[in-house]
Scaffold this motif. Structure first.
Motif: not given
Length: 364
Positions: A104-121
């Motif tokens: 998740a380190y490079g995803l700080s620009h995303l909203p929390s829900a989108e960040r979690k979804k991308r990490v799960d993917e």
């Protein structure tokens, strides 16, 4: 007009030859460029220059329609604006972060829900389920590599840059993950540039290969073309494997694999995760020339070939044969004289099964 990557740069270092790289090649969704050469040749500097982590004194770096560097015009796009994914040789995972935290380190620009979804993917794609809360020290080498690759891919970069991605692994893990990495790169449909000095990795992973020595790009082309048809002696010395041909495994029996190469049968030792489509790789020093069939020989391959050329190299000679496919042998000057080796001569090439090294390939 086809999409292209252009890398033209000059970078100098005290006490070392300058790096003068000129690489240009068409790029599609999953094109993999291999930067191949010995340690210290300048491969990593070229990769870091593309990432924006090194600043050449002169040059141009273009990715499709984007200009990342053009020193003549004063264009120097910083790393964070190039949208590339970068994985260093030592993976550089944050030791106090969990697997999830690292990805998740490079995803700080995303909203929390989108960040979690991308990490799960990405966790799913890289088979990291169940390791969400593990720290890097609790992971195997292969798991650490997957986490580092997942972190590089998570922000959906335009280009993926990998510096010796398999070198930190032990040999069995490296062999297994080599094929796995190729599949992942194709699944991601993400253009990539990979630094390696391992010829089996270059053949397995690459679509395009640039051979680099002492800061100079010597040849660019498809890996099999570069290995089998080096354009000069310098390239031949760097790649180090004289015969690389496409083959297909047609039979496995008694611990042996029978490989068809343009209709010619080769026997090789059976290996895991090989086939059916392979590169058959043979070093010139492993080819023994015989007149007729030697009465005592442990070689399982005896190929009848016609001499195409004989090139004297001091005390040795490079002999190219047509055995149904091009085969290169390295012999002594006395062998040339004894056998009267010359173009047109028919001779037997003996090769032990263990000297036929098979590398998996994906048929286009």
């Amino acid at each position: 007009m086809a999409a292209e990557i252009t890398i033209h740069l000059v970078k100098t270092f005290p006490g070392r030859p300058p790096i003068r790289a000129r690489i240009r090649y068409p790029v599609e969704g999953a094109t993999v460029l291999i930067l191949f050469g010995p340690s210290g040749s300048g491969k990593t500097t070229i990769l870091r220059s593309v990432a924006g982590l090194e600043w050449p004194e002169e040059g141009t770096i273009r990715f499709v329609s984007r200009v990342w560097l053009e020193t003549a015009s004063g264009i120097r796009v910083p790393p964070q604006e190039r949208h590339v994914g970068y994985m260093s040789q030592d993976y550089a995972l944050f030791p106090t972060y969990t697997v999830t935290g690292n990805i998740a380190y490079g995803l700080s620009h995303l909203p929390s829900a989108e960040r979690k979804k991308r990490v799960d993917e990405v966790m799913e794609l890289f088979q990291l389920r169940g390791l969400e809360q593990a720290k890097p020290r609790e992971l195997s080498g292969g798991q650490q590599q997957r986490v580092a690759l997942a972190r590089a891919v998570a922000p959906r970069p335009l280009l993926l840059l990998l510096d010796e991605p398999l070198s930190a692994l032990d040999a069995p893990t490296r062999l297994h993950l080599r094929d796995e990495l190729r599949v992942l790169l194709k699944q991601l449909a993400l253009p990539s540039i990979i630094v390696t000095h391992d010829w089996a990795e270059a053949l397995t992973l690459g679509d395009v290969m640039a051979v680099i020595r002492a800061g100079e790009v010597l040849q660019v082309g498809a890996p099999i073309d570069v290995f089998s048809r080096p354009q000069n002696a310098d390239v031949a010395r760097v790649v180090g494997v004289e015969t690389v041909v496409k083959g297909r495994v047609v039979e496995a029996t008694g611990g042996m694999l029978r490989v068809s190469v343009d209709g010619t049968a080769l026997l090789a030792l059976e290996a895991e995760s090989i086939g059916p489509d392979v590169f058959a790789c043979i070093r010139a020093e492993d080819v023994v020339l015989e007149q007729g069939r030697a009465s005592v020989s442990s070689a399982r391959n005896h190929l009848t070939g016609t001499v195409q050329s004989v090139t004297m190299l001091g005390a040795l000679a490079r002999v190219t044969l047509d055995c149904g496919f091009p085969l290169v042998a390295m012999v002594t000057r006395s062998t040339v004289e004894e056998f009267k080796l010359a173009p047109g001569l028919v001779i037997t090439a003996a090769i032990k099964a263990g000297a036929v090294h098979l590398v998996s390939r994906q048929e286009a």
